[in-house]
Design a protein around this motif. Structure first.
Motif, PDB file in Angstrom:
ATOM      1  N   ASP A  86       0.824  -1.219   0.000  1.00 41.70           N
ATOM      2  CA  ASP A  86       0.000   0.000   0.000  1.00 41.70           C
ATOM      3  C   ASP A  86       0.853   1.261   0.000  1.00 41.70           C
ATOM      4  OD1 ASP A  86      -2.334  -1.587   0.136  1.00 41.70           O
ATOM      5  OD2 ASP A  86      -2.155  -1.720   2.318  1.00 41.70           O
ATOM      6  N   GLY A  87       1.952   1.220  -0.739  1.00 43.63           N
ATOM      7  CA  GLY A  87       2.793   2.396  -0.886  1.00 43.63           C
ATOM      8  C   GLY A  87       3.804   2.616   0.211  1.00 43.63           C
ATOM      9  N   PHE A  88       3.917   1.682   1.165  1.00 51.33           N
ATOM     10  CA  PHE A  88       4.834   1.840   2.282  1.00 51.33           C
ATOM     11  C   PHE A  88       5.576   0.529   2.551  1.00 51.33           C
ATOM     12  CE2 PHE A  88       1.732   5.139   2.964  1.00 51.33           C
ATOM     13  CZ  PHE A  88       2.451   6.205   3.460  1.00 51.33           C
ATOM     14  N   TRP A  89       6.796   0.665   3.079  1.00 53.69           N
ATOM     15  CA  TRP A  89       7.519  -0.493   3.577  1.00 53.69           C
ATOM     16  C   TRP A  89       7.069  -0.783   5.003  1.00 53.69           C
ATOM     17  CZ3 TRP A  89      10.487  -3.929   1.081  1.00 53.69           C
ATOM     18  CH2 TRP A  89      10.974  -3.584  -0.178  1.00 53.69           C
ATOM     19  N   THR A  90       6.804  -2.051   5.275  1.00 58.89           N
ATOM     20  CA  THR A  90       6.391  -2.457   6.616  1.00 58.89           C
ATOM     21  C   THR A  90       7.597  -2.478   7.552  1.00 58.89           C
ATOM     22  OG1 THR A  90       6.763  -4.809   6.166  1.00 58.89           O
ATOM     23  CG2 THR A  90       4.575  -3.909   5.643  1.00 58.89           C
ATOM     24  N   PHE A  91       7.343  -2.557   8.842  1.00 58.99           N
ATOM     25  CA  PHE A  91       8.406  -2.775   9.803  1.00 58.99           C
ATOM     26  C   PHE A  91       8.797  -4.258   9.785  1.00 58.99           C
ATOM     27  CE2 PHE A  91       6.679   1.180  11.540  1.00 58.99           C
ATOM     28  CZ  PHE A  91       7.857   1.884  11.756  1.00 58.99           C
ATOM     29  N   PRO A  92      10.039  -4.579  10.175  1.00 59.27           N
ATOM     30  CA  PRO A  92      10.477  -5.986  10.161  1.00 59.27           C
ATOM     31  C   PRO A  92       9.603  -6.873  11.038  1.00 59.27           C
ATOM     32  CG  PRO A  92      12.358  -4.515  10.419  1.00 59.27           C
ATOM     33  CD  PRO A  92      11.134  -3.670  10.573  1.00 59.27           C
ATOM     34  N   GLU A  93       9.307  -8.052  10.500  1.00 56.67           N
ATOM     35  CA  GLU A  93       8.550  -9.068  11.227  1.00 56.67           C
ATOM     36  C   GLU A  93       9.195 -10.428  10.999  1.00 56.67           C
ATOM     37  OE1 GLU A  93       6.120  -8.699  13.263  1.00 56.67           O
ATOM     38  OE2 GLU A  93       5.422  -6.645  12.906  1.00 56.67           O
ATOM     39  N   VAL A  94       9.107 -11.312  11.992  1.00 57.65           N
ATOM     40  CA  VAL A  94       9.624 -12.671  11.825  1.00 57.65           C
ATOM     41  C   VAL A  94       8.811 -13.388  10.759  1.00 57.65           C
ATOM     42  CG1 VAL A  94      10.016 -14.881  12.975  1.00 57.65           C
ATOM     43  CG2 VAL A  94      10.424 -12.753  14.211  1.00 57.65           C
ATOM     44  N   ALA A  95       9.496 -14.058   9.826  1.00 59.07           N
ATOM     45  CA  ALA A  95       8.802 -14.800   8.767  1.00 59.07           C
ATOM     46  C   ALA A  95       7.931 -15.887   9.384  1.00 59.07           C
ATOM     47  CB  ALA A  95       9.821 -15.415   7.810  1.00 59.07           C
ATOM     48  N   PRO A  96       6.758 -16.151   8.813  1.00 59.70           N
ATOM     49  CA  PRO A  96       5.823 -17.102   9.428  1.00 59.70           C
ATOM     50  C   PRO A  96       6.374 -18.515   9.564  1.00 59.70           C
ATOM     51  CG  PRO A  96       5.102 -16.467   7.220  1.00 59.70           C
ATOM     52  CD  PRO A  96       6.205 -15.536   7.596  1.00 59.70           C
ATOM     53  N   PHE A  97       7.362 -18.894   8.754  1.00 59.19           N
ATOM     54  CA  PHE A  97       7.924 -20.241   8.818  1.00 59.19           C
ATOM     55  C   PHE A  97       9.168 -20.306   9.704  1.00 59.19           C
ATOM     56  CE2 PHE A  97       9.573 -17.955   5.162  1.00 59.19           C
ATOM     57  CZ  PHE A  97      10.940 -18.069   5.338  1.00 59.19           C
ATOM     58  N   SER A  98       9.550 -19.189  10.300  1.00 59.63           N
ATOM     59  CA  SER A  98      10.783 -19.132  11.085  1.00 59.63           C
ATOM     60  C   SER A  98      10.473 -18.800  12.540  1.00 59.63           C
ATOM     61  CB  SER A  98      11.735 -18.088  10.492  1.00 59.63           C
ATOM     62  OG  SER A  98      12.999 -18.123  11.110  1.00 59.63           O
ATOM     63  N   GLY A  99      11.496 -18.935  13.399  1.00 54.82           N
ATOM     64  CA  GLY A  99      11.364 -18.547  14.788  1.00 54.82           C
ATOM     65  C   GLY A  99      11.519 -19.684  15.778  1.00 54.82           C
ATOM     66  N   LYS A 100      11.343 -20.927  15.342  1.00 56.20           N
ATOM     67  CA  LYS A 100      11.441 -22.067  16.252  1.00 56.20           C
ATOM     68  C   LYS A 100      12.802 -22.734  16.193  1.00 56.20           C
ATOM     69  CE  LYS A 100       9.080 -26.377  17.530  1.00 56.20           C
ATOM     70  NZ  LYS A 100       7.950 -27.302  17.223  1.00 56.20           N
ATOM     71  N   TYR A 101      13.384 -22.785  14.996  1.00 56.56           N
ATOM     72  CA  TYR A 101      14.671 -23.449  14.798  1.00 56.56           C
ATOM     73  C   TYR A 101      15.721 -22.416  14.375  1.00 56.56           C
ATOM     74  CZ  TYR A 101      11.489 -27.431  14.657  1.00 56.56           C
ATOM     75  OH  TYR A 101      10.514 -28.349  14.964  1.00 56.56           O
ATOM     76  N   THR A 102      16.953 -22.886  14.159  1.00 59.00           N
ATOM     77  CA  THR A 102      18.013 -22.011  13.667  1.00 59.00           C
ATOM     78  C   THR A 102      17.892 -21.918  12.149  1.00 59.00           C
ATOM     79  OG1 THR A 102      19.456 -22.755  15.468  1.00 59.00           O
ATOM     80  CG2 THR A 102      20.487 -21.576  13.650  1.00 59.00           C
ATOM     81  N   ASP A 103      17.405 -20.807  11.668  1.00 55.81           N
ATOM     82  CA  ASP A 103      17.193 -20.590  10.235  1.00 55.81           C
ATOM     83  C   ASP A 103      18.170 -19.543   9.726  1.00 55.81           C
ATOM     84  OD1 ASP A 103      15.023 -22.365  10.316  1.00 55.81           O
ATOM     85  OD2 ASP A 103      13.620 -20.751  10.813  1.00 55.81           O
ATOM     86  N   LEU A 104      18.807 -19.832   8.605  1.00 57.79           N
ATOM     87  CA  LEU A 104      19.845 -18.974   8.041  1.00 57.79           C
ATOM     88  C   LEU A 104      19.663 -18.814   6.537  1.00 57.79           C
ATOM     89  CD1 LEU A 104      22.881 -20.674   9.846  1.00 57.79           C
ATOM     90  CD2 LEU A 104      21.986 -18.405  10.397  1.00 57.79           C
ATOM     91  N   SER A 105      20.354 -17.840   5.981  1.00 52.53           N
ATOM     92  CA  SER A 105      20.556 -17.697   4.537  1.00 52.53           C
ATOM     93  C   SER A 105      19.271 -17.661   3.719  1.00 52.53           C
ATOM     94  CB  SER A 105      21.463 -18.828   4.033  1.00 52.53           C
ATOM     95  OG  SER A 105      21.842 -18.624   2.696  1.00 52.53           O
TER      96      SER A 105
END
Length: 335
Positions: A86-105
């Protein structure tokens, strides 16, 4: 009178905020300096580059999604992202598939169909000693990412700890396949690749030759969308506490001997995690280069220096990808 001035200033600030984000045609232009033709700039200080450890970075080819990792220690890392909506960049949010394990790259493929990443999440319920494998999320019809799926060639005998993909679907990654231990061994990292076959299957895993790999650590390869430029991090000329970025160019089907990029990109700090943007125009990388202590050392300036971007934690930087051939002796271009 003061109320009127305050209202006018508030209106001006709001107008500038809206005016500053009118980037519908090319949303990512919001982040980039026009002076980044031959030297690196920090990516979005205070928004993306902060006092935390930000590592890896990927920009979708459409320029409206940016993902990176926030890392703490060797086994804590989550993928976060921002989107242009909608014409704006959102603030950073954790990706819905991440946050439980060690996710990289995280890496958005140049065709915009997949988001690749590596993770130590278990492959199945009986996976008692998870290692790092390559996963990817397919893009759903609504533009969001689907559930992660394990890449078929990903090995359970070693750790794949970074991933990069070209337009043909070929995958370049670093792995510790030649390690001498059961657990992850960063000192054994080298660069490998897998070719995408015409029937959609994968070729066997191949290790790149001595023009790229040495007895030192080679890690976090970044392949350009056209598959002709490979940038990676290595400590071959540095102490173990430091690393620099190197580039190898594909000529006549062979990778040329890697050359170290110039001081306009490399520094005395630790440079790693390069990645090309989805359209191939930008090269991102990560450095823990530290800013100088402020001359005026009041509490406010000291706090900003110690807790803000450039405090010695890892930050994300960018430079025009067209600058890379200008820093080596190869008589080629990215065009």
């Amino acid at each position: 009178m003061n109320i009127k001035i305050g209202l006018i200033l508030l209106w001006v600030c709001c107008w500038l905020s809206v005016k500053g984000q009118t980037y519908e045609a090319s949303p990512s232009d919001f982040f980039f300096s026009t002076s980044a033709e031959d030297r690196a700039f920090m990516m979005a200080p205070s928004l993306i580059s902060t006092g935390m450890d930000e590592v890896y970075a990927t920009l979708s080819p459409s320029g409206d999604e940016f993902y990176y990792c926030i890392k703490s220690g060797p086994r804590q890392s989550v993928i976060v992202g921002i989107r242009f909506e909608d014409g704006f960049w959102t603030f950073p949010e954790v990706a819905p598939f991440s946050g439980k394990y060690t996710d990289l790259s995280p890496f958005v493929s140049p065709d915009n169909r997949y988001l690749y990443f590596v993770s130590d999440r278990p492959v199945n319920d009986s996976d008692e000693l998870p290692d790092f494998n390559i996963w990817r999320c397919p893009r759903n019809p609504d533009g969001r990412w689907g559930n992660p799926e394990l890449i078929a060639f990903s090995s359970n005998t070693g750790n794949e700890v970074s991933v990069s993909v070209d337009m043909a679907g070929n995958i370049f990654f670093s792995a510790d396949y030649e390690k001498q231990s059961l657990t992850f061994d960063p000192s054994a990292l080298d660069i490998y690749w897998v070719e995408k076959e015409t029937d959609g299957s994968w070729s066997e895993i191949r290790k790149l030759g001595p023009s790229v790999n040495t007895d030192a650590i080679e890690r976090t390869p970044a392949i350009s969308p056209d598959g002709k430029t490979l940038v990676f991090s290595s400590s071959r000329e540095e102490e173990n506490s430091s690393a620099d970025l190197y580039v190898s160019l594909l000529q006549n089907g062979e990778w040329r001997p890697a050359q170290k990029l110039s001081e306009q990109i490399n520094s005395s700090a630790y440079e790693w995690c390069p990645a090309f943007s989805g359209n191939g125009q930008w090269l991102f990388f990560v450095s823990n280069l530290k800013r100088e202590m402020p001359a005026v050392r009041d509490y406010s300036s000291l706090k900003k220096w110690l807790l803000g971007e450039g405090n010695g934690s890892f930050d994300i930087y960018y430079v025009k990808a067209s600058a890379i051939p200008l820093q080596v002796n190869y008589n080629v271009s990215l065009d």
